[in-house]
Scaffold this active site. Structure first.
Site, mmCIF file in Angstrom:
data_model
loop_
_atom_site.group_PDB
_atom_site.id
_atom_site.type_symbol
_atom_site.label_atom_id
_atom_site.label_comp_id
_atom_site.label_asym_id
_atom_site.label_seq_id
_atom_site.Cartn_x
_atom_site.Cartn_y
_atom_site.Cartn_z
ATOM 1 N N ASN A 211 0.682 -1.228 0.023
ATOM 2 C CA ASN A 211 -0.105 -0.230 0.075
ATOM 3 C C ASN A 211 1.182 1.220 -0.333
ATOM 4 O OD1 ASN A 211 0.655 0.667 2.718
ATOM 5 N ND2 ASN A 211 -0.478 -1.238 3.526
ATOM 6 N N ASP A 280 -4.214 -6.312 5.548
ATOM 7 C CA ASP A 280 -5.913 -7.289 5.933
ATOM 8 C C ASP A 280 -6.179 -8.931 5.678
ATOM 9 O OD1 ASP A 280 -6.754 -5.409 7.632
ATOM 10 O OD2 ASP A 280 -7.561 -4.586 6.360
ATOM 11 N N LYS A 290 7.825 -17.519 -9.811
ATOM 12 C CA LYS A 290 6.836 -16.820 -11.112
ATOM 13 C C LYS A 290 5.535 -17.599 -11.779
ATOM 14 C CE LYS A 290 7.946 -12.964 -13.816
ATOM 15 N NZ LYS A 290 8.923 -12.935 -15.185
ATOM 16 N N ASP A 309 -4.497 -9.058 13.276
ATOM 17 C CA ASP A 309 -4.657 -7.945 13.688
ATOM 18 C C ASP A 309 -3.709 -7.950 15.241
ATOM 19 O OD1 ASP A 309 -5.295 -4.904 15.062
ATOM 20 O OD2 ASP A 309 -6.806 -5.046 14.362
ATOM 21 N N ILE A 310 -2.574 -7.124 14.386
ATOM 22 C CA ILE A 310 -1.330 -6.911 15.707
ATOM 23 C C ILE A 310 -1.921 -6.044 16.730
ATOM 24 C CG2 ILE A 310 0.943 -6.195 16.061
ATOM 25 C CD1 ILE A 310 1.260 -6.148 12.460
ATOM 26 N N PHE A 329 -3.686 3.736 14.889
ATOM 27 C CA PHE A 329 -3.386 4.841 14.554
ATOM 28 C C PHE A 329 -5.532 4.327 13.292
ATOM 29 C CE2 PHE A 329 -1.294 8.263 13.447
ATOM 30 C CZ PHE A 329 -0.142 8.598 14.690
ATOM 31 N N LYS A 343 -14.002 2.763 16.144
ATOM 32 C CA LYS A 343 -12.974 1.925 15.963
ATOM 33 C C LYS A 343 -12.364 2.051 17.454
ATOM 34 C CE LYS A 343 -10.910 1.247 12.198
ATOM 35 N NZ LYS A 343 -10.539 1.233 11.277
ATOM 36 N N LYS A 347 -11.921 -1.585 18.871
ATOM 37 C CA LYS A 347 -10.269 -2.049 18.936
ATOM 38 C C LYS A 347 -9.437 -2.244 20.550
ATOM 39 C CE LYS A 347 -8.719 -2.336 14.505
ATOM 40 N NZ LYS A 347 -7.233 -2.338 13.932
HETATM 41 O O1 C5P Z 1 -9.018 -1.926 11.195
HETATM 42 P P1 C5P Z 1 -7.957 -0.541 10.525
HETATM 43 O O2 C5P Z 1 -6.845 -1.292 9.941
HETATM 44 O O3 C5P Z 1 -8.206 0.362 9.745
HETATM 45 O O4 C5P Z 1 -6.810 -0.057 11.657
HETATM 46 C C1 C5P Z 1 -5.835 0.353 12.162
HETATM 47 C C2 C5P Z 1 -4.782 0.344 13.431
HETATM 48 O O5 C5P Z 1 -4.534 -0.859 13.944
HETATM 49 C C3 C5P Z 1 -3.661 1.080 13.362
HETATM 50 O O6 C5P Z 1 -3.532 1.545 14.072
HETATM 51 C C4 C5P Z 1 -2.423 -0.575 12.359
HETATM 52 O O7 C5P Z 1 -1.261 -0.171 12.919
HETATM 53 C C5 C5P Z 1 -3.628 -1.176 12.918
HETATM 54 N N1 C5P Z 1 -3.530 -3.000 12.671
HETATM 55 C C6 C5P Z 1 -2.348 -4.239 13.056
HETATM 56 N N2 C5P Z 1 -3.177 -5.056 12.536
HETATM 57 C C7 C5P Z 1 -3.843 -5.553 11.706
HETATM 58 C C8 C5P Z 1 -4.314 -4.171 11.030
HETATM 59 C C9 C5P Z 1 -4.045 -3.292 11.505
HETATM 60 O O8 C5P Z 1 -2.147 -3.560 13.904
HETATM 61 N N3 C5P Z 1 -3.569 -6.472 10.652
#
Ligand code: C5P
Length: 406
Positions: A211, A280, A290, A309-310, A329, A343, A347
């Site tokens: 991205n 995601d 390849k 989701d970290i 963020f 959000k 979260k």
């Molecule tokens: O749900 P969204 O992707 O909008 O959330 C954004 C926040 O979640 C950011 O702080 C991003 O670094 C974190 N994030 C994460 N792991 C993911 C997706 C988003 O830590 N797989």
């Protein structure tokens, strides 16, 4: 212009690293500082006073008895308006002099005579054996006890052909250190873990999905947190930004690698800030080879799997004591106020920083909204380092309240 209006006394002592002091003098000027150079006699064997005069735009002083000072009080006149004194390079012998309060040449004399509010910073520059010598280390310990700040030394190859600790930091690193020295130490003693940049999800060995995140905001936050006194670890996706000085950086490519690096380092952290634009989804059927075009033109069938989701994973480790304080963020494309608040709740984190994605990715400035349990606060448009410093102080304020409560 991070040093605009600052008056810096730049002291040079004897060492090959004097050649870096020329670059340093220029770099300080570029940041808006006015630089007054003072050299020891030994320094003049390595670089000419004329060079330093041309680069600083001011007369260079070498001698207490310089007739250009009508009152013969160079040691007083040169320090009374100074905002900081930086000795770069600082030789082993000059550190000895500082540690013992020697005052037998203009530079050491003005260090002893400086007003108490004028900070003294030294950038050691010497051979590794000289640096590691117990006598030098005794002097280092004394200087630290006296409140002198050491910038470096760095590690690497040395002019003498040997390798190790003792190299003077590079000019840009010294400028970063000096800028940091003027920042409030609101995160002193805190450990901060930050993710930054995009992730890269391979499709095959030469292709992938990523991205437009540039990493600028995460890197600015890492720098601002370090400036505020924190010990900072930055887990970074692929970006082409230099590592902020003094920040430990771990490079990763995929969301899974970022997750693993974060989870391996999260214990003992006081703050976690997830700035990375984590993918995601990853390609579940990525090819080891390849992918070739087919004769019938049919595109490859990619399958996707959701990445962990970290931020949520870190939030799940938060202990009873409340650490780490988790900051997320959110890059939205519309209706930031509603989406941001929702959000943050979803979260399960105390602070979420919202911005409009396409207005920030790759840009040098940004505007953000902070969402916390009390509502939201707008931080006006500013460059990312300014915003990062504001964010750091907002985070520090909140963890201060939290420490009082727990
Ligand atoms: O749900 P969204 O992707 O909008 O959330 C954004 C926040 O979640 C950011 O702080 C991003 O670094 C974190 N994030 C994460 N792991 C993911 C997706 C988003 O830590 N797989």
């Amino acid at each position: 212009m991070e040093l605009k209006g600052k008056r810096i006394v730049l002291g040079l002592t004897g060492g090959v690293a004097c050649y870096k002091a020329a670059e340093l003098c220029r770099a300080l000027g570029k940041q808006g500082a006015s630089v007054q150079v003072v050299m020891t006699e030994a320094a003049t064997h390595f670089i000419g006073a004329v060079t330093m005069q041309a680069l600083s735009g001011q007369p260079v002083y070498l001698d207490q008895w310089d007739a250009r000072m009508a009152n013969n009080m160079a040691h007083i006149d040169l320090t009374r308006n100074a905002d900081a004194i930086l000795i770069a390079p600082c030789s082993a012998d000059f550190m000895r002099k500082l540690a013992h309060g020697a005052a037998d040449d203009l530079l050491s004399l003005l260090c002893v005579a400086r007003p108490r509010h004028v900070p003294l910073h030294v950038a050691p520059a010497m051979n590794v054996e000289m640096w590691e010598n117990p006598a030098t280390q005794r002097n280092v310990a004394q200087l630290l006890e006296d409140g002198v700040k050491l910038f470096g030394p760095g590690c690497g190859s040395q002019a003498c052909g040997e390798t190790g600790l003792g190299r003077m930091l590079e000019a840009e690193e010294l400028v970063e250190e000096l800028i940091a020295s003027f920042q409030h130490k609101v995160l002193a003693g805190r450990r901060v873990l930050i993710t930054a940049g995009p992730t890269f999800e391979p499709i095959d060995p030469v292709r992938g999905i990523t991205n437009l995140s540039s990493g600028k905001m995460g890197y600015a936050l890492a720098r601002a947190a370090r400036e505020a006194g924190a010990e900072v670890t930055l887990v970074s996706g692929p970006v082409s930004l230099p590592t902020p000085h003094g920040v430990r950086r771990i490079d990763v490519l995929t969301a899974q690698q970022m997750h693993d690096a974060v989870m391996a380092g999260v214990e003992g952290q006081h703050v976690f800030i997830g700035v990375a634009a984590v993918a995601d989804w990853r390609v579940a059927n990525a090819s080891d080879q390849k992918i070739k075009k087919t004769a019938d033109g049919a595109p490859p069938q990619l399958e996707f799997a959701q990445n962990a989701d970290i931020l949520a994973a870190v939030a799940g480790t938060v202990s009873l004591s409340g650490w780490p304080y988790c900051v997320g963020f959110a890059a939205e494309s519309e209706q930031l106020e509603q989406y941001g608040a929702a959000k943050r709740e979803k979260k399960g984190i105390p602070l979420l920083v919202g911005n409009i994605g396409h207005q920030t990715f790759g840009q040098d400035d940004n505007t953000v909204i902070l969402f916390d349990e009390n509502g939201h606060t707008v931080l006006e448009r500013a460059d990312k380092l300014t915003l990062a410093r504001q964010l750091v102080s907002e985070i520090a304020k909140r963890i201060e309240q939290r420490s009082l409560l727990t």
